[in-house]
Design a protein around this motif. Structure first.
Motif, PDB file in Angstrom:
ATOM      1  N   PHE A 127       2.414  -7.489   4.469  1.00 48.09           N
ATOM      2  CA  PHE A 127       1.854  -6.104   3.997  1.00 48.09           C
ATOM      3  C   PHE A 127       3.313  -5.230   3.783  1.00 48.09           C
ATOM      4  O   PHE A 127       4.033  -5.539   4.639  1.00 48.09           O
ATOM      5  CB  PHE A 127       0.930  -5.526   5.114  1.00 48.09           C
ATOM      6  N   LEU A 128       3.364  -4.490   2.738  1.00 49.86           N
ATOM      7  CA  LEU A 128       4.373  -3.398   2.845  1.00 49.86           C
ATOM      8  C   LEU A 128       3.796  -2.154   3.041  1.00 49.86           C
ATOM      9  O   LEU A 128       2.531  -2.059   1.957  1.00 49.86           O
ATOM     10  CB  LEU A 128       5.168  -3.502   1.479  1.00 49.86           C
ATOM     11  N   LEU A 129       4.394  -1.365   3.383  1.00 46.60           N
ATOM     12  CA  LEU A 129       3.915   0.287   3.580  1.00 46.60           C
ATOM     13  C   LEU A 129       4.872   1.173   2.928  1.00 46.60           C
ATOM     14  O   LEU A 129       6.149   1.330   3.427  1.00 46.60           O
ATOM     15  CB  LEU A 129       3.748   0.457   5.186  1.00 46.60           C
ATOM     16  N   GLY A 130       4.268   1.925   1.922  1.00 44.34           N
ATOM     17  CA  GLY A 130       5.058   2.479   1.133  1.00 44.34           C
ATOM     18  C   GLY A 130       4.588   4.042   0.915  1.00 44.34           C
ATOM     19  O   GLY A 130       3.624   4.378   1.767  1.00 44.34           O
ATOM     20  N   THR A 151       0.882  -1.003   0.019  1.00 44.68           N
ATOM     21  CA  THR A 151       0.005   0.005   0.123  1.00 44.68           C
ATOM     22  C   THR A 151       0.936   1.245   0.061  1.00 44.68           C
ATOM     23  O   THR A 151       1.822   1.263   0.648  1.00 44.68           O
ATOM     24  CB  THR A 151      -0.789   0.030   1.121  1.00 44.68           C
ATOM     25  N   THR A 152       0.543   2.332  -0.994  1.00 43.45           N
ATOM     26  CA  THR A 152       1.201   3.502  -0.837  1.00 43.45           C
ATOM     27  C   THR A 152       0.511   4.511  -0.355  1.00 43.45           C
ATOM     28  O   THR A 152      -0.903   4.821  -0.747  1.00 43.45           O
ATOM     29  CB  THR A 152       1.769   3.741  -2.430  1.00 43.45           C
ATOM     30  N   LEU A 153       0.728   5.270   0.739  1.00 49.16           N
ATOM     31  CA  LEU A 153       0.001   6.222   1.446  1.00 49.16           C
ATOM     32  C   LEU A 153       0.292   7.378   1.100  1.00 49.16           C
ATOM     33  O   LEU A 153       1.603   7.786   1.527  1.00 49.16           O
ATOM     34  CB  LEU A 153      -0.041   5.844   3.060  1.00 49.16           C
ATOM     35  N   GLY A 154      -0.530   8.123   0.620  1.00 51.97           N
ATOM     36  CA  GLY A 154       0.054   9.371  -0.064  1.00 51.97           C
ATOM     37  C   GLY A 154      -1.240  10.289   0.031  1.00 51.97           C
ATOM     38  O   GLY A 154      -2.068  10.439   1.108  1.00 51.97           O
ATOM     39  N   THR A 155      -1.589  10.995  -1.090  1.00 51.11           N
ATOM     40  CA  THR A 155      -2.766  11.678  -1.421  1.00 51.11           C
ATOM     41  C   THR A 155      -4.017  10.860  -1.182  1.00 51.11           C
ATOM     42  O   THR A 155      -4.922  11.202  -0.612  1.00 51.11           O
ATOM     43  CB  THR A 155      -2.853  12.452  -2.685  1.00 51.11           C
ATOM     44  N   GLY A 156      -3.980   9.557  -1.599  1.00 57.15           N
ATOM     45  CA  GLY A 156      -4.950   8.490  -1.453  1.00 57.15           C
ATOM     46  C   GLY A 156      -4.137   7.458  -1.007  1.00 57.15           C
ATOM     47  O   GLY A 156      -3.142   7.451  -0.448  1.00 57.15           O
ATOM     48  N   ILE A 157      -4.519   6.465  -1.300  1.00 58.48           N
ATOM     49  CA  ILE A 157      -3.987   4.987  -1.008  1.00 58.48           C
ATOM     50  C   ILE A 157      -3.841   4.117  -2.444  1.00 58.48           C
ATOM     51  O   ILE A 157      -5.016   3.716  -2.859  1.00 58.48           O
ATOM     52  CB  ILE A 157      -4.745   4.060   0.070  1.00 58.48           C
ATOM     53  N   GLY A 158      -2.460   4.005  -2.714  1.00 60.75           N
ATOM     54  CA  GLY A 158      -2.504   3.023  -3.937  1.00 60.75           C
ATOM     55  C   GLY A 158      -2.137   1.761  -3.493  1.00 60.75           C
ATOM     56  O   GLY A 158      -1.739   1.275  -2.329  1.00 60.75           O
ATOM     57  N   SER A 159      -2.350   0.476  -4.411  1.00 61.45           N
ATOM     58  CA  SER A 159      -2.213  -0.618  -3.836  1.00 61.45           C
ATOM     59  C   SER A 159      -1.616  -1.705  -4.867  1.00 61.45           C
ATOM     60  O   SER A 159      -1.674  -1.393  -6.181  1.00 61.45           O
ATOM     61  CB  SER A 159      -3.506  -1.597  -3.416  1.00 61.45           C
ATOM     62  N   ALA A 160      -0.643  -2.598  -4.298  1.00 59.54           N
ATOM     63  CA  ALA A 160      -0.305  -3.338  -5.536  1.00 59.54           C
ATOM     64  C   ALA A 160      -0.382  -4.922  -4.980  1.00 59.54           C
ATOM     65  O   ALA A 160       0.078  -5.196  -3.619  1.00 59.54           O
ATOM     66  CB  ALA A 160       1.024  -3.180  -6.001  1.00 59.54           C
ATOM     67  N   LEU A 161      -0.776  -6.025  -5.804  1.00 61.42           N
ATOM     68  CA  LEU A 161      -0.851  -7.283  -5.145  1.00 61.42           C
ATOM     69  C   LEU A 161       0.113  -8.021  -5.854  1.00 61.42           C
ATOM     70  O   LEU A 161       0.114  -7.995  -7.244  1.00 61.42           O
ATOM     71  CB  LEU A 161      -2.239  -7.796  -5.391  1.00 61.42           C
ATOM     72  N   ILE A 162       0.992  -8.677  -5.163  1.00 62.00           N
ATOM     73  CA  ILE A 162       2.175  -9.642  -5.831  1.00 62.00           C
ATOM     74  C   ILE A 162       1.974 -10.907  -5.252  1.00 62.00           C
ATOM     75  O   ILE A 162       2.009 -11.354  -4.051  1.00 62.00           O
ATOM     76  CB  ILE A 162       3.633  -9.130  -5.446  1.00 62.00           C
ATOM     77  N   GLN A 163       1.749 -12.104  -6.062  1.00 57.91           N
ATOM     78  CA  GLN A 163       1.495 -13.415  -5.897  1.00 57.91           C
ATOM     79  C   GLN A 163       2.821 -14.068  -6.253  1.00 57.91           C
ATOM     80  O   GLN A 163       2.805 -14.367  -7.567  1.00 57.91           O
ATOM     81  CB  GLN A 163       0.249 -13.921  -6.441  1.00 57.91           C
TER      82      GLN A 163
END
Length: 254
Positions: A206-209, A135-147
């Motif tokens: 979870f990764l926090l970016g 999850t990228t926390l900034g103006t909003g929340i972006g997300s990426a799923l890596i399997q």
């Protein structure tokens, strides 16, 4: 021309940055070049900045794969949404338009997806089995799923509804500032958000970016989850590295 090199460009709502990348080592080979995002964020104006960054990378960038990540859902080269950029991007054949502008192949993708790819190949999720959610926390929340190291593209997990409200309206970094919350207050809501994601997806990590990850020591220890949560490693270079990696791999797979 080195077959391991590529150019990565990361388009944001306030800045556009790029560099020449060694995709094998996951390192920038040039200075990170950055320009302000043109006011209004229209495709034509942003394309001009992208062209300038490619030129600034010098003659070594000529003919190299070029990856561009943008704050948009991207399917088959078409941008379907627009976050903090012009609505002219919605429904645009952006990949084809920029290829025509630059006269070279381009790979377009979502900015959070690009960061997730970079973390999986060069950062905190290297060798991670199962499902990683960045999850990228900034103006909003972006997300990426890596399997198992493979991107599942175009997730928009910041738009999930939680307690009757869109999650990013309360849990993004900008939301903390807008609401006047301390890190302790914000962390409580953020924990609720991650627990919701855990219930839905059962990830292994979870990764926090995002920019607020620089201040992770202020709040990450306050978040208690049944799975590990760590700070993403690549910070402001993640989008550039991921875009370059995918551009390089796409060319080699054709």
């Amino acid at each position: 021309m080195n077959t391991q090199h590529a150019v990565g460009i990361d388009v944001g709502g306030t800045g556009i940055k790029g560099a020449l990348v060694d995709t094998q080592a996951g390192e920038l080979l040039s200075e990170r070049i950055k320009y302000p995002t043109p006011e209004g964020g229209t495709p034509g104006d942003i394309f001009e900045v992208i062209a300038q960054i490619v030129d600034d990378c010098g003659p070594d960038a000529a003919g190299l794969p070029l990856g561009v990540c943008v704050p948009s859902v991207v399917k088959n080269g078409r941008t379907l949404t627009a976050a903090n950029i012009s609505t002219e991007w919605v429904g645009l054949d952006a990949e084809e338009a920029l290829e025509d502008r630059l006269g070279r192949d381009i790979v377009f993708l979502n900015d959070a997806d690009s960061a997730g790819v970079a973390e999986a190949h060069y950062g905190e999720a290297v060798g991670q089995e199962g499902l990683t959610i960045l999850t990228t926390l900034g103006t909003g929340i972006g997300s990426a799923l890596i399997q198992d190291g493979v991107l599942i593209p175009n997730t928009e997990l910041g738009h999930l509804e939680l307690d009757g409200e869109v999650a990013e309206h309360r849990s993004s970094a900008v939301a903390r500032q807008r609401l006047g919350q301390s890190f302790e207050q914000w962390a409580a809501g953020l924990e609720r958000y991650y627990l919701h994601l855990n219930r839905l997806f059962s990830p292994d990590l979870f990764l926090l970016g995002g920019g607020v990850s620089k201040e992770a020591d202020q709040f990450l220890h306050l978040i208690s989850l049944p799975v590990p949560i760590r700070t993403a490693a690549l910070r402001n270079n993640a989008g550039i590295l991921g875009a370059a990696f995918l551009a390089h791999n796409t060319r080699n797979s054709r």
